[in-house]
Design an enzyme around this catalytic site. Sequence first.
Site, mmCIF file in Angstrom:
data_model
loop_
_atom_site.group_PDB
_atom_site.id
_atom_site.type_symbol
_atom_site.label_atom_id
_atom_site.label_comp_id
_atom_site.label_asym_id
_atom_site.label_seq_id
_atom_site.Cartn_x
_atom_site.Cartn_y
_atom_site.Cartn_z
ATOM 1 N N GLU A 108 0.829 -1.222 0.059
ATOM 2 C CA GLU A 108 -0.109 -0.078 -0.126
ATOM 3 C C GLU A 108 0.779 1.102 0.018
ATOM 4 O OE1 GLU A 108 -2.843 0.041 3.321
ATOM 5 O OE2 GLU A 108 -3.082 -2.277 2.724
ATOM 6 N N CYS A 110 3.206 -6.145 16.418
ATOM 7 C CA CYS A 110 2.387 -4.918 17.033
ATOM 8 C C CYS A 110 0.961 -5.117 16.996
ATOM 9 C CB CYS A 110 2.620 -3.485 16.478
ATOM 10 S SG CYS A 110 4.425 -3.081 16.444
#
Length: 344
Positions: free
Chosen positions: A90, A114
């Site tokens: 992206e 994360c």
Amino acid sequence: MQNLKDFTYQELEEFLTKMGEPRFRAKQIFSWLGRGVTSFDEMTNLSKALREKLEQISFISRAEIAQKYCSKLDQTRKYLLKLEDGNMVECVAMYYKHGITVCISCQVGCRMGCKFCASTIGGKVRDLTAGEMLDEVLTVQHDVGERISNIVMMGIGEPLDNFDNVIKFLKNVGHPDGLNIGYRHISLSTCGLVDRITKLAELNLPITLSVSLHAPTDEVRSRIMPVNQKYPVDTLIEACKKYIEKTNRRISFEYAIIDHVNDSEEMAHILAKKIKPLLCHVNLIPVNHVEENDFQKPSKERLKQFMAVLESQGINVTVRRELGSDIAASCGQLRRAQEQKSKG
Ligand code: SAH
């Protein structure tokens, strides 16, 4: 086959000299690549024989726009780009007064884990090469039809986990015969790989380093960022201090603020105390909701309160302006949606 965009200027020179070509060919080819040509035939100042020879031993990579979303609220454009091998990444184009900034990815997926982040859910597939990162910038620049003036490495992936390719990319994108986007127009964000921050400090590049701190105590940070088990908060802050001393550059601490996880006044006080001696800035990012977890943004009151504590301690703090909030929030979510779709 060799992707010509993966060469530094110097490597391209060496490649061409080995082929028996004069040095100035490197300048010509490097600038064609920077102008975004996609075939050797477009390199009109090279002989046909040389173009044919190059075609046999090398190629020019490109990234294809698989999907594009344009915000109706602002001019933000979000892209899902398809790389040569079919993998998707992206990037985002954001319009600011000072020019257009593109946010790029540096890995297909991410292995940092994360807990609030969509990019890491499927793990890391592979690193991007320097040429593929350049392709992101070139593709977006071509699509917006205007010069890109700034780059932020805050898309999918951990830049310092792909250190050599990222450094090579920074060098190439800043070259005056290429896109000429200099270090001062580039920000790089890391989840806090301490050994690599130290290595980066040695290079002394005038880029802006952002550090994803997200919590000031090991207890909370380890809960949301597994990397903290290897590089605890105080070790990270110490590395940042050394980085600032070495480069004389201000660090930006990113703080994804999450309701009832890291947004208490106590957290704000601990944070302020730990970073107060540093030349730094805090950027609060109200967490973007990701389907796979239940982290939520804090209320406006809690956010204000957190900010007020930092400000009362003399810390420079801003809240990230949300751009393109109508076109799928934070990085990783488009690729993730695409993956889910193709799995059926
Ligand atoms: N790997 C790098 C850069 C990629 S992400 C890093 O960790 O810094 C860019 C920033 O967006 C990081 O600060 C990251 O922690 C943050 N981020 C990721 N997911 C988010 C979410 N759901 N909401 C808000 N910020 C998020």
